[in-house]
Structure formats: structure tokens, C-alpha cells
Design a protein around this motif. Sequence first.
Motif, PDB file in Angstrom:
ATOM      1  N   THR A 421       0.840  -1.202   0.000  1.00  0.00           N
ATOM      2  CA  THR A 421       0.000   0.000   0.000  1.00  0.00           C
ATOM      3  C   THR A 421       0.875   1.250   0.000  1.00  0.00           C
ATOM      4  O   THR A 421       2.073   1.190   0.311  1.00  0.00           O
ATOM      5  CB  THR A 421      -0.914   0.042   1.227  1.00  0.00           C
ATOM      6  N   ILE A 422       0.267   2.369  -0.317  1.00  0.00           N
ATOM      7  CA  ILE A 422       1.030   3.612  -0.316  1.00  0.00           C
ATOM      8  C   ILE A 422       1.562   3.933   1.070  1.00  0.00           C
ATOM      9  O   ILE A 422       2.694   4.398   1.222  1.00  0.00           O
ATOM     10  CB  ILE A 422       0.183   4.798  -0.859  1.00  0.00           C
ATOM     11  N   TYR A 442      -1.877  11.224  -3.242  1.00  0.00           N
ATOM     12  CA  TYR A 442      -0.824  10.568  -4.013  1.00  0.00           C
ATOM     13  C   TYR A 442      -1.310  10.219  -5.415  1.00  0.00           C
ATOM     14  O   TYR A 442      -2.502  10.022  -5.657  1.00  0.00           O
ATOM     15  CB  TYR A 442      -0.303   9.311  -3.318  1.00  0.00           C
ATOM     16  N   PRO A 444      -0.767   7.300  -7.929  1.00  0.00           N
ATOM     17  CA  PRO A 444      -0.214   5.944  -7.914  1.00  0.00           C
ATOM     18  C   PRO A 444       0.447   5.520  -9.211  1.00  0.00           C
ATOM     19  O   PRO A 444       1.229   4.564  -9.217  1.00  0.00           O
ATOM     20  CB  PRO A 444      -1.446   5.078  -7.638  1.00  0.00           C
ATOM     21  N   ASN A 457      -5.452   5.034   1.743  1.00  0.00           N
ATOM     22  CA  ASN A 457      -4.050   4.629   1.813  1.00  0.00           C
ATOM     23  C   ASN A 457      -3.843   3.134   1.990  1.00  0.00           C
ATOM     24  O   ASN A 457      -2.721   2.686   2.224  1.00  0.00           O
ATOM     25  CB  ASN A 457      -3.348   5.366   2.956  1.00  0.00           C
ATOM     26  N   LEU A 461      -1.178  -1.670  -4.268  1.00  0.00           N
ATOM     27  CA  LEU A 461      -0.678  -1.054  -5.497  1.00  0.00           C
ATOM     28  C   LEU A 461      -0.204  -2.138  -6.463  1.00  0.00           C
ATOM     29  O   LEU A 461       0.845  -2.762  -6.265  1.00  0.00           O
ATOM     30  CB  LEU A 461       0.469  -0.086  -5.180  1.00  0.00           C
ATOM     31  N   LEU A 466      -6.598  -0.757  -8.934  1.00  0.00           N
ATOM     32  CA  LEU A 466      -6.912   0.669  -8.830  1.00  0.00           C
ATOM     33  C   LEU A 466      -8.004   1.131  -9.795  1.00  0.00           C
ATOM     34  O   LEU A 466      -8.537   2.236  -9.643  1.00  0.00           O
ATOM     35  CB  LEU A 466      -5.646   1.493  -9.082  1.00  0.00           C
ATOM     36  N   CYS A 471      -8.345   4.906 -11.269  1.00  0.00           N
ATOM     37  CA  CYS A 471      -6.885   5.076 -11.344  1.00  0.00           C
ATOM     38  C   CYS A 471      -6.237   3.807 -11.885  1.00  0.00           C
ATOM     39  O   CYS A 471      -6.899   2.782 -12.064  1.00  0.00           O
ATOM     40  CB  CYS A 471      -6.306   5.394  -9.964  1.00  0.00           C
ATOM     41  N   ILE A 473      -1.990   1.756 -12.006  1.00  0.00           N
ATOM     42  CA  ILE A 473      -0.608   1.842 -11.538  1.00  0.00           C
ATOM     43  C   ILE A 473       0.375   2.150 -12.663  1.00  0.00           C
ATOM     44  O   ILE A 473       1.425   2.748 -12.432  1.00  0.00           O
ATOM     45  CB  ILE A 473      -0.198   0.550 -10.806  1.00  0.00           C
ATOM     46  N   VAL A 478       5.037   6.809  -8.442  1.00  0.00           N
ATOM     47  CA  VAL A 478       4.267   7.273  -7.289  1.00  0.00           C
ATOM     48  C   VAL A 478       4.756   8.666  -6.881  1.00  0.00           C
ATOM     49  O   VAL A 478       5.936   8.854  -6.560  1.00  0.00           O
ATOM     50  CB  VAL A 478       4.410   6.299  -6.103  1.00  0.00           C
TER      51      VAL A 478
END
Length: 565
Positions: A421-422, A442, A444, A457, A461, A466, A471, A473, A478
Amino acid sequence: MNHTVIPIVVQSASKERKRQTPKGRRVDPSTLAEVQALLGVESRQADLLIEHLHKIQDHFGHLSAAHLAALAQEMRLAQTEVYEVATFYHHFDVVKEGEAVPASLTVRVCDGLSCEMAGARDLLAKLPALLGREVRVIAAPCIGRCEQAPAAVVGQNPVPNASVEAVVAVVAARAVQHVPNGFIDLSSYQAAGGYALLQQCISGDRDVESVIKTMEDSGLRGLGGAGFPAGRKWRIVRAEAGPRLMAVNIDEGEPGTFKDRVYLERDPHRFLEGMLIAAWAVGIENIYIYLRDEYHGCRALLEAELDKLKSSPPMAGMPEIFLRRGAGAYICGEESAMIESIEGKRGMPRLRPPYVAQVGLFGRPTLEHNFETLFCVREILEKGGSWFTSQGRNGRKGLRSFSVSGRVKNPGVKLAPAGITIQELIDEHCGGMRDGHQFYAYLPGGASGGILPATMNAIPLDFDTLQLYGCFIGSAAVIVLSDKDTAVNAARNMMQFFKHESCGQCTPCRVGTAKAAHLIDQEKWDISLLNELSIVMRDASICGLGQAAPNPVDCVVKYFPHELA
């Protein structure tokens, strides 16, 4: 009788005159001699047009109309074709008659999001007065040094973590490229067991089927952004009738992405061995490596190591390897646009079908790969597909190289489990947020991957995780924002980038990016109109640039409505 003969004779003479004196600008003999001297004994084949334009640009600092005309004659191309190609790419300075020649030295200051947050606008405001008229200072889209923000390039020399003083010093010294610390050359790579795996393949200790099967079992997907399974791609291209070609994409122009550069600066032969193994498995005749023009130091290093490799090839019948130089066009990161550029043309995406695997470079079946994908091949084959799949986290499988920039303490390339994860990425790999900054949002997946708030968060990822949130990746670029930043300004930066980089081939992208940039630059956004524009761009754009360009704007509307109130 005479009336029937004379027109025919005149028409024939007219045609003959047209053949001897082609349409367009007359070529000056002295200018033609200059071009001939620069090109030397190199081939004049059409696909070398961009390479030859670089030679002229590097030597004279610009491309004059006279030199373009001379090059067209020397390469037996239409002057319009040469002009269209030269004006398509940002790094070619085409000077028309009556225009002033640009300064002898150009300083490019990156105005990508990471660099903008780090003070690029201040550099752009102060440098022109300090450097004077003999130096041209211009804003440039992402130059692939986001972890060193703000970054600048003086001529062909990068200035990491650029300050006004540092740029002025490099301009004064005309600094030269240096070999990065920890660089692994051919002899060092071979001493550590490099190319042994390739030898096993050539000798028959490993057969093609087992190698492709291991790649399939690993689940490795293309790491340039599209995410197509690598092993399946090998099998598909191998099944096509030969001769087959290979195109390697090192044109990482996505803002926030710099992983390929970092690995290339340190361990190029790990990539080259993976490339040659792929070529062996698929039955590739020739290989074309497309390297972005901003990576001047990488190009020098790679050229030197390729020369060593060709002098002492690690395999009999090694495919011929050609290194091609980009010229500043983000769109050439798209596989078919890159192929057009390798062929010496404007980098415009092709319509599909046919697909690159079937009809690619020079009309041949083509195995197209990103640098990082090939960089992973050796370790996967040595350790096995099951090893790679065991590396994931949060239900995902594999490893990813995350290019992390923005408001973290330790930006850089972070090799981490797919599915991290972020929050885990920031805490475990980046030393947390910078002092005085709180995690706010962020990106991603770089400019086109959308924007998410810090409250989201815990999303793994990886590919396919996403999309539910609007979104993706992509190449795992990032960019971390803090409470000192806004998602609105991030979206504005991204849309200006897309507007600048649209190739202009299709109306939805060409007009849509410009219209969107204008709309979101207003204090109050027309949400309804932006939504309609987003739908048209997604549905009607030819390639991923126009289709993904609305992502940052759509995310701001969805996740950051308080910024628009």
C-alpha cells in the motif's frame, strides 16, 4: 500534324526538368557538403532520418532550412517529410528563414509535478537574468529525474537537486557526464556470473519451452504500463512467421518515472542479458533499443558497453543491436508510436489491428518490451517462477520497482512487493514524510494514473487493483503530495503536460487536452462540461494518452470536492 507533336515534346521536356529540379527549396552546394561530411560513410536509409537530424542539431545547435533541404536531398526524401519529422520532436530547434538562431547553450528546467513542488518555478524565474542572452532557459516536461527534484539539464549535462547557484556553476564549467558510482561494466558483470544463464540457453542446458513456461508461471507482466503477460507475449511472437524483430522501450516519459534510468546507470548488462535471452527464445533477428534523448549519460554508457559486447559476443549468431535516440516526445512511450519513430517518422500511434506482435517494426512481427521487464528475466529464470509469485503482499504476486518522488524523506526507486500500500511504501521504504509535511494525496501511476486522497491509503498497489477507483498503476510512478500541496494544482500541472505532449493526430486528444487545461485553469470549474469532455476523450482518442488524460481531473472532482468549493 505539328500541333499534335509539339505539345507531346514540350510535356516530355517539362517532366524531365521536374525530375532534375525537384520541388522545394534549392539546395546550396556548400550546405550539402557540410551535411555529407557530418554523415560520413553512414547509411542514408530512411529510418536513420532522426539519427541524422541529431547529428546536425548537435553540431550546429539548431536545424536551418538550408540544412533540412540538403539532408532531404542526401537521403532522397521529400523536403516536406524531413521538415514534418524535424518539427514534430521537441528537442529539434528548426529555424525558419528570417528567424533568430537560438542561443548556443540551452538550460532546460523540468516543470513536472515533482520538480514544480520542489521549486522549479523559482529557477525558471531567476535563471534568465543571471545567465544572460547567450544562454537560453526554457521549461521542459519531465526529464526522468524526479527523485532529484528540482532537476535541470545544462546542454546535455543533468543538474540534480538544482539550485540557482548549481546551475550557474555548471553553465560556467560546461561540466561533462560522469560514470555513476557503483556502475557494473561488462568484465565486472561476467566475473559475478553474468551471461552464464544465456550460455545455458545456447548450449541446450535450458530449452526454449522450459524458459517460456517459467516466464509464464512467474506471472510477470509488462512493466512499462500496459501489463501484458511477458511469457504469453514471447509465445505469441514466436508463433509468427519470421523474420521477427525486437523493440525495447527505454523512453520512460511518464512524469514521476525514472526506474529504468536508475537501473541502466548501474547494471546495464542484467538488462542486456535478459534481452538476449528473450531474443533467443522468440527467434529474433535484429534488436532496436529506443532510448529517450534526455538520458545522454546513459546513452554514452550503453554505447560503450554494447561495443564491448559486440567485440566479444556472449553467443554465436548474436542478433544485431541498434541503439536509436529519441528526440523529446512523450507519445513515443506508446509502443506503436515508438516503432514509427524508430522507422524515422513522426511518433504517431497506429490504429489497431493489426497489433505490433503481428505487424510491427518494418512490417515484421515484433516483440516489444519495456526495459524493466527484461531486467527481471535473469533473476526469474535463475530462481524460478514460483519464487517470483511468492513475493507479493496483500493478496498480490511479484515484485515492482516503484519510482517514488514528492514529499517523502527518501525518494528513489524502491523494489517492493506488488500489492504494497502507499502507506506501507512511505513508512517502510521512504523514511516517512518530510519534516513539516503531512500526507495528503498521491498519484499511484504518474500523470495518467489519477490522484487519490491519503484517506485511501490501504489500496494494494498493483495491476487491476486501482481501476475501481478511476486510477491505475501504469509504470508505478508514485508521487506523494502533502498538506502544502493541492490536488487541483497537481491536475493543472498534469493537464498542461498532456496538452504539450499530445501528438495532435486525433481531434479528441489534441483539442480535448487544450480545452481541459483551459477549463481547469479557471477559478470555478465547469464540472458538467468537464465530464462531457472526459467521456469524449476516453471513447474517441486513438491511444492511451488521450484516453487517460482526464484521470487527474476526474479524480479531483470525485475525491477532492472541497478544493473546488
